[in-house]
Design a protein around this motif. Structure first.
Motif: not given
Length: 157
Positions: A1-15, A76-78, A132-137
């Motif tokens: 299975m390939k490495q999954h890295s969404s947690h890196i992208r999700l650190r930028g959730v604005a709030r 990430a959104l709580g 923007r991060v949520v929209r990107s995902v």
């Protein structure tokens, strides 16, 4: 299975936005359902079409990655990425007996219908957030689903 890295992208959730996290739960649930459906279709279609079985297996893996990403986004959104059974839902009654070409076509048609609905649902969610991060995902999820939809539609000729 390939490495999954969404947690890196999700650190930028604005709030944190627990209300939007709740809106994501049906998509999260649907992603898990897609894992199960594509796995089921892969297992059964292998008897008659190794190519179709491999395609469904790959789609199950993709759906698992989307399930993981949506769960991480909910956290990430709580929110709490719980699995639930909607009121009034019942287990599907699946046909038994020999796998026919007609049933294989039905697998593909069911998959197309499910992917179309999932794209529409994600596009609706896109209209409800400006993060923007949520929209990107969500945009990435839509692109992946549209690619699967294109692949499945091509099988129908």
């Amino acid at each position: 299975m390939k490495q999954h890295s969404s947690h890196i992208r999700l650190r930028g959730v604005a709030r944190q936005d627990p209300a939007f996290a709740l809106l994501l739960l049906p998509a999260y649930q649907d992603a898990l359902g897609a894992v199960a459906s594509y796995t089921y279709r892969s297992l059964l279609s292998g008897e008659r079409s190794q190519e179709l079985s491999t395609l469904f297996d790959r789609m199950a893996t993709d759906a698992l990655e989307q399930f993981q990403t949506l769960g991480e986004l909910i956290v990430a959104l709580g929110g709490n990425p719980v699995i639930y059974t909607p009121p009034g839902s019942e287990a599907a009654v699946l046909p038994t007996g020999p796998l026919t070409d007609e049933r294989l076509r039905q697998f593909v048609q069911d998959s197309i219908r499910e992917e179309r609905r999932a794209v529409e649902d994600c596009e609706t969610l896109l209209g409800k957030t400006d993060d923007r991060v949520v929209r990107s995902v969500l945009l990435q999820t839509v692109r992946e689903k549209q690619f699967r939809l294109h692949t499945l539609t091509a099988l129908c000729g």
